[in-house]
Design an enzyme around this catalytic site. Structure first.
Site, PDB file in Angstrom:
ATOM      1  N   ILE A   1       0.930  -1.407   0.043  1.00 15.29           N
ATOM      2  CA  ILE A   1      -0.038  -0.035  -0.121  1.00 15.29           C
ATOM      3  C   ILE A   1       1.267   1.625  -0.049  1.00 15.29           C
ATOM      4  O   ILE A   1       1.615   1.560   0.553  1.00 15.29           O
ATOM      5  CB  ILE A   1      -1.297  -0.095   0.906  1.00 15.29           C
TER       6      ILE A   1
ATOM      7  N   ILE B   1       1.090   4.915  -0.878  1.00 17.42           N
ATOM      8  CA  ILE B   1       0.243   6.518  -1.249  1.00 17.42           C
ATOM      9  C   ILE B   1       1.549   7.474  -1.024  1.00 17.42           C
ATOM     10  O   ILE B   1       2.303   7.504  -0.196  1.00 17.42           O
ATOM     11  CB  ILE B   1      -0.713   6.342  -0.055  1.00 17.42           C
TER      12      ILE B   1
ATOM     13  N   GLY C   1      -7.445   8.988   3.921  1.00 16.93           N
ATOM     14  CA  GLY C   1      -8.585   7.625   4.363  1.00 16.93           C
ATOM     15  C   GLY C   1      -8.607   6.814   3.542  1.00 16.93           C
ATOM     16  O   GLY C   1      -8.567   6.048   2.780  1.00 16.93           O
ATOM     17  N   LEU C   2      -7.180   6.966   2.217  1.00 16.10           N
ATOM     18  CA  LEU C   2      -6.820   6.651   1.043  1.00 16.10           C
ATOM     19  C   LEU C   2      -6.422   4.838   1.643  1.00 16.10           C
ATOM     20  O   LEU C   2      -6.374   3.867   1.068  1.00 16.10           O
ATOM     21  CB  LEU C   2      -5.567   7.128  -0.200  1.00 16.10           C
ATOM     22  N   GLY C   3      -6.019   4.885   2.643  1.00 15.06           N
ATOM     23  CA  GLY C   3      -4.326   3.642   2.947  1.00 15.06           C
ATOM     24  C   GLY C   3      -5.911   2.799   3.160  1.00 15.06           C
ATOM     25  O   GLY C   3      -6.359   2.042   3.304  1.00 15.06           O
TER      26      GLY C   3
ATOM     27  N   TYR D   1      -2.394  -0.927  10.427  1.00 18.22           N
ATOM     28  CA  TYR D   1      -2.714  -2.425  10.556  1.00 18.22           C
ATOM     29  C   TYR D   1      -3.121  -3.282  11.563  1.00 18.22           C
ATOM     30  O   TYR D   1      -4.419  -4.166  11.861  1.00 18.22           O
ATOM     31  CB  TYR D   1      -1.790  -3.583   9.747  1.00 18.22           C
TER      32      TYR D   1
ATOM     33  N   LYS E   1      -5.555  -1.744  14.385  1.00 13.22           N
ATOM     34  CA  LYS E   1      -6.338  -0.961  14.443  1.00 13.22           C
ATOM     35  C   LYS E   1      -7.597  -1.613  11.879  1.00 13.22           C
ATOM     36  O   LYS E   1      -8.946  -1.987  13.044  1.00 13.22           O
ATOM     37  CB  LYS E   1      -6.467   0.724  13.720  1.00 13.22           C
TER      38      LYS E   1
END
Length: 175
Positions: free
Chosen positions: A97, A99, A107-109, A143, A145
């Site tokens: 992931i 970014i 919020g993209l993740g 991760y 979370k």
């Protein structure tokens, strides 16, 4: 504000994929590694022939997240033999992931992780897993979370520096 779109990559996207891979990796890990080790890793991991082969791998999927035609980051998923560890046919690996720095904390993740879980569930995978550098505290927190738990570790070689990636997993089965 322009709408954010997700698009699956093809080999035609290799140049843009290479640029974002190098940019995000350097931005994230450059200050914790020597310039020599960083250069060696980037040349090995993100050269065009290697990325073309990864894009052509039928058990891997790449997705750009874009706004107004600009790529903000990407997601790489692996199943089957494409996984970086032998986790079996019931697992999906979130390998990357990435970014771009200017677009982090938007919020993209979360969007990518939700997409990865949705793809895994649609493919009837029982677990989703990933590796994260042991010193990447923001990623480890992210991760956790999402419900991932550490289950092991493996070596990650950056030039002449042997580092440790923590392996984290999340069950997708209920009960």
């Amino acid at each position: 504000m322009a709408q954010i779109m997700t698009r699956r990559l093809t080999t035609a996207d290799v140049t843009q994929l290479q640029q974002i891979s190098i940019e995000t990796f350097k931005d994230t890990f450059g200050s914790q590694n020597t310039a020599e080790n960083m250069a060696a890793y980037l040349q090995d991991a993100y050269n065009v022939p290697k990325l073309v082969a990864e894009l052509a791998e039928p058990e891997s999927q790449f997705y750009f997240v874009e706004r107004s035609g600009e790529s903000l980051g990407y997601l790489k998923l692996n199943t089957g033999q494409a996984q970086s560890e032998a986790m079996g046919p019931n697992a999906l690996e979130v390998e990357r992931i990435y970014i771009r720095q200017a677009f982090q904390h938007q919020g993209l993740g979360n969007q990518f992780m939700a997409q990865a879980i949705q793809i895994a569930q649609a493919a009837e995978k029982q677990k989703i897993w990933l590796g994260v550098w042991e010193h990447n505290e923001p990623a480890k927190s992210f991760y956790t979370k999402w419900g991932f738990e550490q289950f092991g570790a493996h070596d990650f070689v950056m030039g002449d520096d042997r580092q440790t990636d923590l392996l984290m997993i999340k069950s997708l089965t209920s009960g």
